[in-house]
Scaffold this motif. Structure first.
Motif, short mmCIF file in Angstrom:
data_model
loop_
_atom_site.label_atom_id
_atom_site.label_comp_id
_atom_site.label_asym_id
_atom_site.label_seq_id
_atom_site.Cartn_x
_atom_site.Cartn_y
_atom_site.Cartn_z
N PHE A 27 37.97 -121.54 91.58
CA PHE A 27 37.57 -121.75 90.44
C PHE A 27 38.44 -122.70 89.77
O PHE A 27 37.95 -123.74 88.97
CB PHE A 27 37.36 -120.58 89.50
CG PHE A 27 36.34 -119.65 89.96
CD1 PHE A 27 35.37 -119.89 91.07
CD2 PHE A 27 35.95 -118.51 89.34
CE1 PHE A 27 34.41 -118.95 91.27
CE2 PHE A 27 35.41 -117.43 90.03
CZ PHE A 27 34.42 -117.84 91.01
N ASN A 87 46.24 -120.87 86.37
CA ASN A 87 44.93 -120.79 85.01
C ASN A 87 45.89 -121.25 83.96
O ASN A 87 46.30 -120.42 82.98
CB ASN A 87 44.66 -119.14 85.03
CG ASN A 87 43.78 -119.04 83.83
OD1 ASN A 87 42.85 -119.90 83.55
ND2 ASN A 87 43.70 -117.79 83.08
N GLU A 144 46.44 -110.10 88.63
CA GLU A 144 46.27 -110.55 87.15
C GLU A 144 46.26 -109.12 86.28
O GLU A 144 46.25 -109.31 85.11
CB GLU A 144 45.02 -111.56 86.71
CG GLU A 144 43.79 -110.88 87.41
CD GLU A 144 43.44 -110.98 88.69
OE1 GLU A 144 44.20 -111.46 89.42
OE2 GLU A 144 42.21 -111.53 89.03
N GLU A 184 40.70 -113.34 79.72
CA GLU A 184 41.76 -114.07 79.85
C GLU A 184 42.71 -113.48 80.91
O GLU A 184 43.17 -112.36 80.61
CB GLU A 184 42.54 -114.16 78.41
CG GLU A 184 41.60 -114.67 77.12
CD GLU A 184 41.78 -115.83 77.22
OE1 GLU A 184 41.97 -116.99 77.85
OE2 GLU A 184 41.01 -116.40 75.88
N ASN A 185 43.21 -114.45 81.73
CA ASN A 185 44.23 -114.06 82.69
C ASN A 185 45.52 -114.83 82.61
O ASN A 185 45.37 -115.99 82.45
CB ASN A 185 43.79 -113.92 84.24
CG ASN A 185 42.79 -112.79 84.41
OD1 ASN A 185 41.69 -112.81 85.11
ND2 ASN A 185 42.88 -111.79 83.45
N ASN A 186 46.56 -114.19 82.63
CA ASN A 186 47.81 -115.18 82.98
C ASN A 186 48.24 -116.06 81.62
O ASN A 186 48.19 -117.21 81.75
CB ASN A 186 47.57 -115.89 84.09
CG ASN A 186 49.16 -116.57 84.41
OD1 ASN A 186 50.16 -115.91 84.20
ND2 ASN A 186 49.27 -117.57 85.22
N ASN A 229 50.28 -116.72 77.87
CA ASN A 229 51.43 -116.84 77.23
C ASN A 229 51.34 -116.05 75.71
O ASN A 229 50.37 -116.42 75.25
CB ASN A 229 52.26 -118.07 77.27
CG ASN A 229 52.53 -118.44 78.62
OD1 ASN A 229 52.44 -117.76 79.46
ND2 ASN A 229 52.52 -119.95 78.63
N TRP A 236 32.96 -116.31 86.84
CA TRP A 236 34.32 -115.95 86.22
C TRP A 236 35.19 -116.98 85.56
O TRP A 236 35.79 -116.88 84.68
CB TRP A 236 34.98 -115.06 87.40
CG TRP A 236 36.17 -114.58 87.27
CD1 TRP A 236 37.50 -114.94 87.67
CD2 TRP A 236 36.60 -113.52 86.17
NE1 TRP A 236 38.69 -114.06 87.08
CE2 TRP A 236 38.13 -113.30 86.01
CE3 TRP A 236 35.64 -112.78 85.36
CZ2 TRP A 236 38.44 -112.33 85.00
CZ3 TRP A 236 36.37 -111.86 84.32
CH2 TRP A 236 37.79 -111.83 84.35
N ASP A 237 35.17 -118.12 86.18
CA ASP A 237 35.63 -118.96 85.88
C ASP A 237 35.19 -119.63 84.42
O ASP A 237 36.08 -120.03 83.58
CB ASP A 237 35.30 -120.28 86.82
CG ASP A 237 35.57 -121.83 86.33
OD1 ASP A 237 36.74 -122.10 85.79
OD2 ASP A 237 34.74 -122.70 85.93
N LEU A 254 36.51 -117.15 81.87
CA LEU A 254 37.83 -117.23 81.42
C LEU A 254 38.13 -118.49 80.67
O LEU A 254 39.02 -118.41 79.72
CB LEU A 254 38.66 -117.42 82.86
CG LEU A 254 38.82 -116.38 83.71
CD1 LEU A 254 39.79 -117.04 85.15
CD2 LEU A 254 39.78 -115.29 82.95
N ARG A 255 37.43 -119.39 80.83
CA ARG A 255 37.51 -120.57 79.88
C ARG A 255 37.04 -120.45 78.55
O ARG A 255 37.30 -121.32 77.56
CB ARG A 255 37.19 -122.11 80.74
CG ARG A 255 38.14 -122.45 81.77
CD ARG A 255 37.49 -123.52 82.49
NE ARG A 255 36.35 -123.30 83.14
CZ ARG A 255 35.05 -123.89 82.41
NH1 ARG A 255 35.08 -124.35 81.30
NH2 ARG A 255 34.00 -123.43 83.14
#
Lengths: 767, 767
Positions: free
Chosen positions: A423, A491, B420, B489-491, B493, B589-590, B593-594
Motif C-alpha cells: 500500500f 508509514n 504495528e 494510525e500506525n507508526n 510520532n 487499509w491504506d 491509514l491516510r
C-alpha cells in the motif's frame, strides 16, 4: 567461510566438499539460459542438506497469502517461482550399493563453474563402505543456442573393482517448494511414458494450469566406444519416469552417460503440442550429439562476452567478481520474451517469490540498455505496458485513479503481503515512469513514447494526482503514509524521494505529451480519445508540480528524508558498538524503525536519478549527511552511493562501497547466499563500475565519460552498446575508447567532445 | 436481521429457526461459569452451519504465528483459546433415522436464554422424512455453584408414532479450532473408558500438555418415572466415548435423559488425579440430582443480580440489552482464580485468540471494582503482577529496560502477530499502571502498592524512560514510532495519549514510592534492594515528566492526536457519502491509514482517564473536535465518548453513543456476532450507564454521583459495591440512593455531601 571459492578470472572453483556450505555452492554454481535454470545440485542422490531447484521462466504459483490479520485490499496470493521437474537426476548404484556422497568418503572433490563457456563441471572420487572407489566426472549446460535443451555428460570410472553398476537417469516431477506457505504440493501429473528410447513427463500446476513437459534420451559410452546393448528397463511411477541401465564394468573402464533433455511449457505451445514438441526437440538434440551442442552453446557465450565483458587488471578477485555478476545477469534474462522479467533471485532460489520488483527498472534496465541491443531493454518496458490494465485495477482496489504498479508481481497483479509495502511503498510507480525516460534518453527512441510510453506515464501521473493531499494551511501538496526506498521506515509522511519522483513523473508526462502533440499529431489525437485526457487534468498536474512540498533540513541545507526524520536520535553508523551490525539481524524491528539508520539509498536514490538537477555542493552535502547514517542492508544500496561518491571524487569511498556488493555471493558476504543469488543487485555492481568509475552518462543524446582508476587496480575495461554501436573503454595509464562495431558516435570525455570512428580511437593520458 | 430476538426483561428469545442466523444465535445463547463455557450449539446432530464451541478457562494452544515476512522480535506463536471436549452432544435416532434438524421440517422452534437463572432452554417439533413427529425439549446450565459441573435435561416426546428411539449421549474430544493457522489438530487422547455407569475421556493438548478430563453419567425417565433397564451398549473410539440407549416408545411418552458432566483440568489437579476427581465430581452431581443442582445454580445467580443488576424503566430493549451485558460479564469471569483473565470473546468464540488485552484494565476492571468484592478486581491486578518477569523479558527482547506488558497474552508472553501492534501499541503498558491507580483509588487499598503494585509501576516507568527519545534541539522528550488506541494510525510520532500516560505513569510511580517510604519504611528499603532502584533513575523520570512533548493544535486549542495529524485532509464523519461506513469494511487499509478518521477514543481516552486534570472548556473543545472525526469502529469507543458527553451535559449525544453498543450483540449491530460476543466492550456499556448517566466518580476517597435520566427512559437503577458497602442508586423523578448492606458511607451528589446509613437514604428531586 569467506573466500571459500578459489580465485580465477573466469572460473568459480570449489575444491573439497564442505556439506555445511553446500547450499551456498549450489546457488553460486547455478546455470540458466533465460528459459530455465537449475541450481548446482548433484546429479546422483545426495541425502545431505541441499536446496533442490529446477525453475522454468514464467511458471509460477499463486500461493495463498500468509498474513496474521487480513485487511481490506490485501493481495489474496503471493506468487512463487516454482520448483518444477528435476531433469538432472542420475542415480548410480555400485555393485548393489546406491551412491550417496553424504554416505561416502569423498576425495578430490571439485565443482567448477566455467563462466567463459557457461557450464558446470564436477569431479570426485567416492569411496563407499565396501571400499569400492569410483571416480565421477560430470559436466552440464543449459543451451544458450537452444533454450529448451539441457545436456549432461556423466562419467563413472571404477577404480578398484569389477562388477555391475546401474545408471538410472530420471525425470522427477514430485518436487516441492521449500517456501510453500501451507506445505502444499503445487504440481499434478498430466501424462508420462517411459521406454528405452525416450522418457517423457508432463506436469501441471494447480490453480493456473501451467504445464511443463520434459523428455530425455540417453546414450552410453565406454571411453569413446558407444555401448549399444545394455540390460535395461524403464520405471514409470506417479510423477516420475526413469531408465534403469545395468552395465558390467571392470577397473579402468570409463562409462559415460550422455543425458539429453528437452523442457517445453504451455507458455509457448498448446497443451496438445507439448508431447510432440518435447520429443521432437530432444531427438534433434540427441541427433546433433553432445559435442556439437556444447560448441553452439559456447559460441553464444563468446558473443555475450564480446558484447559486455568487463576486464580488471591487477586484482583477480575483482575480475572474478564482476564477471560472475555479468554471467548471472546474462543467464537470467536474455530479453527475447516480453512476458518475462528478472526476479531478485533469478533461477537460483525461491526467496522473494521470484517475481518482478522495481529492481528491474532501477537497477537491471541500465545494464541491459548498455550491454545488449535496445530491443532487449524495450521488452522490459513492454512487460510493464502489457500490465497497465492490471496496474489500473490495482489502483482502483485501493481507491485511486490511474495506475499503481505492484510492488511484486508475476502477471501484473500485486502479490506481496505486507501493507507497509504493497500500500505504501508507492515510489515504485515512479521507477516505472523513470525507466521510460531512461530508455528514451539512452536509445534515442522517442517514438516509443507515442507508441506505448505515454499511456503508462499518463496513468501513473493520474495516480499521483489522486494520491497527493492538499494542505490548505501550508498551500502545499503532500504525500502522506508512504514507505520510501529505505524500508527501515514505514508509514511516513512526505518522503522526499517519493514526493520528488511523483512530481518528476508529472513533469515528464507533460513533456512527453507536448512532444507527441508536436511530432506525432495523429497519434496524439488518438491518445487523447483513448485516455480521455482533459486539459484540467494536466492543469492539476502543473499545480501539484508547482506546489509540491519537499521536507528540508534548514540548518544543514540537505533534503530531509521525511517529516520528522530529525526528531530521531541522530547517531552515525561508525559510532555503533561492535556486534550491532547488521541491525536487521541484531535489532528488533521496532528498534530499527525508530532509529535514524537507513537501509538503502533514499534521498541519494533521488539524487542519483535526477542528478543533473543538483549542483555538486548540494550533492556533496546530502552525501556527507546521509552516507554515515546508511547501513546498506540492501544489496541495492552501495552501488548508488558508490556512483555518487565517484561523481564527487571520493574515489576511496567509491571503491569501498563497490566492494560491498562486488563479491556479495561468491564470498557469501551477508550469509544468505544459500537462499539463492542477489541477481538484481548484480546489475548495481556493474553500474558502480560503468556509471561510477567510468562516469558514463547520456546527456542530450551525447555519451559522456569521466573515468578514474581505483588505486587497487592497474587497469580496467568495459564494453557498452550505445544506439547499436559497440564501444570498448579501457582505463589504465591512458583512457582509450574504441569503436568496435556500428556507426560513428560522438562522445564526451571530461567535458571534451570527440568523434569516435572505426579508424579513430580516442586516447587520453590518465595521470 | 436486526431485532431478531424477542424483547424481554430477562430472557433472550429466538422464535422460529433461521439457519443462516444460527452462528449469531449460538453466540448470543452462550453459557459460562468462569471455569468453562459453551456456545448455544444443539445437543443433537446438526449438519447445517454452526460454530461448535466448548471452552475451558486458561486452556490454550500456542499456534505457530502466521506472518508474511518474519522480522526480529516477532512473537513465535499466537495463543488460541481452545475448542475442547464437546460434552453437550446427544445423538438421537428415531426409528432408525438419525435426527438432524438440518434435514427435518422444524416447527415451533424456540431457543431461550434465561439470564435471571442462567440456563438455556430449547424446544421444537421435528418432522422427519418418514413423517415421524418428535418434540424435543432441552434445558442446560453450567453450574455457578460448582463450576466443574454441567447438566442437561433432554426430553424426547414421540407425537405420532411408536417404535424404538436411540439416545446416544457422548463426549467428543476430536474437535478442531476454526482459526487454526495451519489446519492443525491440537489435541491428543490420553485415556478413556466407557461403560453403562460412566463414560470418561481425557484429552491432552499438543505442545503445552494441558489436559481436560470429562466424565458423564446419565439417567432416563419416562415422564416422572425412572427407567431402570434399557438395552444399552457403550462406544469407545479414538477421542470419543458414548452410551447407546435403546428405548421402545409410544406416542405420548416423554423420555427424559439427564446428562451430568464433570470437566476438570490439570490446571487444578495433577495428571494422576484427573480421572479420580472427574468421576468423583460427576458422581456427586448425579447423586444430588438435576433439580437440586439447578436450585443451587439459580441461587448463585440471584446473588449476582442482587449485587449488580441495572434496571431500566420504560424501555424493555434497553433493559434486555444492559442485563445481557451484565449476564455475560458474570459468566465470563468470576474472579476466583488470579491465573485467569477476560478474553475479548469470553467463552463465546475463537476470535482474537481469546487472550488478555488491555481491555481488561481499561474497560473490565471498573465493572468488577463496582460490582463485586474488591478481591475480584485485586485478582485481575495480581494476574499482571504474576506476569511481571515475562513483561521484563518482553521489553528485553525489543531492546528495552523495564517491563513491557504484551498486547495479547495467555501466560505473560506476547502472542499477537503484527509489528504495528506488538512493538508499537505500547500505550497498553500505561493501562496496566492505571489499573493499579484505579484499584487503589476505588478500594482505598493503598497497601497493595507496597505489597505488589509499585514493583509493576517501577518496571513500567523504567520502560518509558528507556523508550523516550530526547530531542536536544527542542529540549523535549518524545516517543516515536507508536500506535495509539486509534489503530487506524500506525507508526506515528508523539501520540498525545501515549505521551500522556507514559508521563503520568512516572508521576504516579514517584508518588507511590513516596507513600511507601513514608508509611511502610521497612518495605520501602526491601523494595529498593529488590528493584535496585537508584536516585538517578527517579531524577531521570522527573526530568522526562517536566520535559515531555505534547503535540497541540494551536489555533483550535486542542490536544493533537499525534505529530502530523493536521496535515491530513480534515473531513467529518457526517460528510462521508453513504456506503462508506464502516470504513473498515469499505475502504482499503491504506485509505483508512491516510484518513483523519479515528477508530476509537484516543485523545478522549486520555481525557477520560485523567479527567480531573482538565477543565470543562478543555474537555469540551477536545470532544467537539474529535467526536465528529471518530467512526467508533471498535466496540470499545462509544462508551468513552458517551461518558464524556454525559459529563459535558450533552445528554442526547451521550444516549446516542450509549445505544451503539448497548445491544451490539443481541442486534448483531456490526454483523460480526457470529464469531462470538464482544465481552470486554460489554463492560464499557455498563460504564456508560454508571459512570456516564450516573456520573459515578471516586475522588479523594469520596463516592460522587451526578446522575441524569435519558429522555427515552422513565427511570433506571443500578447497584454498586464501594469498599464493601452495597448501594442502590435509583434515578427517575427523584434520585434515591440507599445503603443495602455494609458500613455507612459518605457520598457526594452534584457536589453536595451526604452520609448514607442503613436508616438514612438520600433522596433528591430530579426535575
Amino acid at each position: 567461510m569467506k573466500e571459500y571459492f578459489k580465485s580465477d578470472e573466469f572460473l568459480i572453483i570449489e575444491e573439497g566438499f564442505e556439506p555445511s556450505y553446500n547450499r551456498v555452492s549450489e546457488s553460486v554454481m547455478s546455470l540458466g539460459n533465460g528459459h530455465m535454470g537449475i541450481r548446482g545440485n548433484f546429479e546422483e542422490k545426495y541425502s545431505g542438506d541441499s536446496l533442490s531447484g529446477s525453475y522454468y521462466a514464467g511458471i509460477y504459483y499463486p500461493d495463498k497469502t500468509k498474513v496474521g490479520w487480513w485487511k481490506n485490499g490485501y493481495p489474496e496470493w503471493f506468487a512463487k517461482v516454482l520448483n518444477g521437474i528435476n531433469y538432472i537426476g542420475i542415480d548410480v548404484t555400485i555393485k548393489g550399493l546406491e551412491l550417496d556422497i553424504a554416505k561416502c568418503d569423498v576425495v578430490d572433490f571439485r565443482r567448477i563453474l566455467n563462466m567463459k563457456q557457461g557450464y558446470m563441471e564436477r569431479s570426485f572420487v567416492a569411496i563407499d563402505k565396501n571400499n569400492n572407489k569410483t571416480k565421477i566426472v560430470s559436466k552440464r549446460f543449459l543451451s544458450m543456442a537452444d533454450s529448451q535443451i539441457a545436456t549432461i555428460k556423466y562419467t563413472v570410472i571404477p577404480l578398484n573393482y569389477e562388477g555391475e553398476i546401474i545408471l538410472q537417469p530420471y525425470l522427477n516431477g514430485k518436487v516441492v517448494n521449500e517456501d510453500s506457505n501451507y506445505d502444499e504440493y503445487f504440481w499434478e501429473e498430466v501424462d508420462k511414458k517411459a521406454d528405452d528410447q525416450v522418457c517423457y513427463l508432463n506436469m501441471e500446476t494447480k490453480k493456473l494450469g501451467f504445464r511443463v513437459a520434459c523428455t530425455m534420451k540417453y546414450e552410453i559410452y565406454n571411453k569413446t566406444k558407444k555401448i549399444e546393448a545394455q540390460q535395461t528397463k524403464s520405471v514409470c511411477q506417479e510423477g516420475y519416469v526413469a531408465n534403469v541401465i545395468k552395465i558390467p564394468v571392470k577397473a579402468g573402464d570409463e562409462i559415460t552417460l550422455n543425458k539429453y533433455i528437452s523442457a517445453v511449457t504451455n507458455r509457448d505451445y498448446s497443451n496438445e503440442q507439448l508431447e510432440d514438441v518435447s520429443i521432437k526437440e530432444v531427438t534433434k538434440a540427441y541427433d546433433k550429439g553432445y559435442e556439437a551442442l556444447l560448441e553452439a552453446h559456447i559460441s553464444k557465450w563468446d558473443e555475450k562476452w564480446e558484447e559486455n565483458d568487463i576486464t580488471i587488471k591487477g586484482d583477480v578477485k575483482a575480475q572474478q567478481g564482476i564477471r560472475f555478476n555479468i554471467f548471472q545477469l546474462n543467464q537470467t534474462y536474455t530479453g527475447d520474451d516480453p512476458r518475462l522479467n528478472i526476479g531478485p533471485k533469478g533461477f537460483t532460489g525461491e526467496k522473494y517469490g521470484g517475481s518482478t520488483y522495481w529492481d528491474t527498472e532501477a537497477y537491471c534496465l541500465p545494464f541491459y540498455l548498455s550491454t545488449a541491443p535496445s530491443k532487449i531493454a524495450r521488452n522490459l518496458l513492454i512487460y510493464r505496458y502489457n500490465h497497465l490494465e492490471k496496474a489500473k485495477e490495482n489502483a482502483r482496489k485501493l481507491g485511486f485513479k490511474g495506475a499503481l504498479y505492484p510492488m511484486v508481481t508475476m502477471n501484473g497483479e500485486e502479490c506481496h503481503n505486507e501493507w507497509e509495502i504493497t500500500f505504501e511503498e508507492i515510489h515504485r510507480n515512479g521507477a516505472i515512469a523513470y525507466a521510460i525516460y531512461n530508455y528514451e534518453n539512452y536509445t534515442g527512441d522517442k517514438k516509443y513514447l507515442a507508441d506505448y510510453g505515454v499511456e503508462v506515464l499518463v496513468e501513473i501521473s493520474r495516480f499521483w494526482a489522486d494520491r497527493v493531499n492538499f494542505n490548505k494551511e501550508k498551500d502545499k501538496y503532500m504525500i502522506l503514509g508512504v514507505t520510501g526506498p529505505n524500508e527501515y521506515e514505514n508509514n511516513v509522511n512526505n518522503n522526499w524521494y517519493t514526493n520528488t519522483i511523483a512530481s518528476w513523473t508529472m513533469e515528464y508526462t507533460i513533456k512527453s505529451l507536448d512532444y507527441i502533440k508536436e511530432d506525432h499529431p495523429t497519434i496524439y489525437d488518438k491518445l487523447l480519445t483513448k485516455l480521455e485526457l482533459k486539459d484540467h487534468e494536466v492543469d492539476k498536474w502543473k499545480d501539484i508540480i508547482s506546489k509540491m512540498y519537499y521536507p528540508y533540513i534548514e540548518d544543514k541545507k540537505v533534503f530531509c528524508q521525511q517529516d520528522g526524520y530529525m526528531d530521531k536520535e541522530q547517531i552515525l553508523v561508525k559510532d555503533l558498538p561492535e556486534g550491532n551490525l547488521p541491525i536487521n539481524k541484531n535489532w528488533s524491528w521496532d528498534r530499527i524503525l525508530r532509529s535514524c539508520f537507513i537501509k538503502q539509498a533514499d534521498v541519494l536514490q533521488g539524487i542519483y536519478l535526477f542528478n543533473e538537477r543538483y549542483d555538486l555542493d548540494t550533492i556533496k552535502r546530502n552525501f556527507d549527511f546521509y552516507e554515515p547514517r546508511t547501513v546498506h542492508e540492501s544489496s541495492l544500496s552501495p552501488c548508488i552511493y558508490s556512483i555518487i561518491a565517484s561523481q564527487l571524487g571520493y574515489e576511496k569511498k567509491a571503491y569501498e562501497l563497490y566492494l560491498r556488493t562486488a563479491r556479495l555471493d561468491i564470498d557469501n558476504y551477508n550469509s544468505d547466499s544459500d537462499d539463492g543469488l542477489h541477481i538484481t543487485s548484480m546489475a548495481g555492481t556493474w553500474m558502480s563500475v560503468v556509471y561510477g568509475f567510468g562516469g558514463l552518462r547520456v546527456k542530450d543524446d551525447e555519451l559522456c565519460f569521466s573515468p578514474f582508476l581505483p588505486k587497487s587496480w592497474t587497469g580496467y575495461s568495459f564494453r557498452i552498446m550505445f544506439r547499436d554501436s559497440l564501444l570498448s573503454i579501457k582505463v589504465d595509464d591512458t583512457i582509450v575508447i574504441e569503436l568496435i562495431s556500428g556507426a560513428d558516435v560522438m562522445i564526451n570525455i571530461f567535458n571534451n567532445k570527440y568523434i569516435l570512428t572505426k579508424t579513430n580511437k580516442v586516447e587520453i593520458d590518465n595521470n
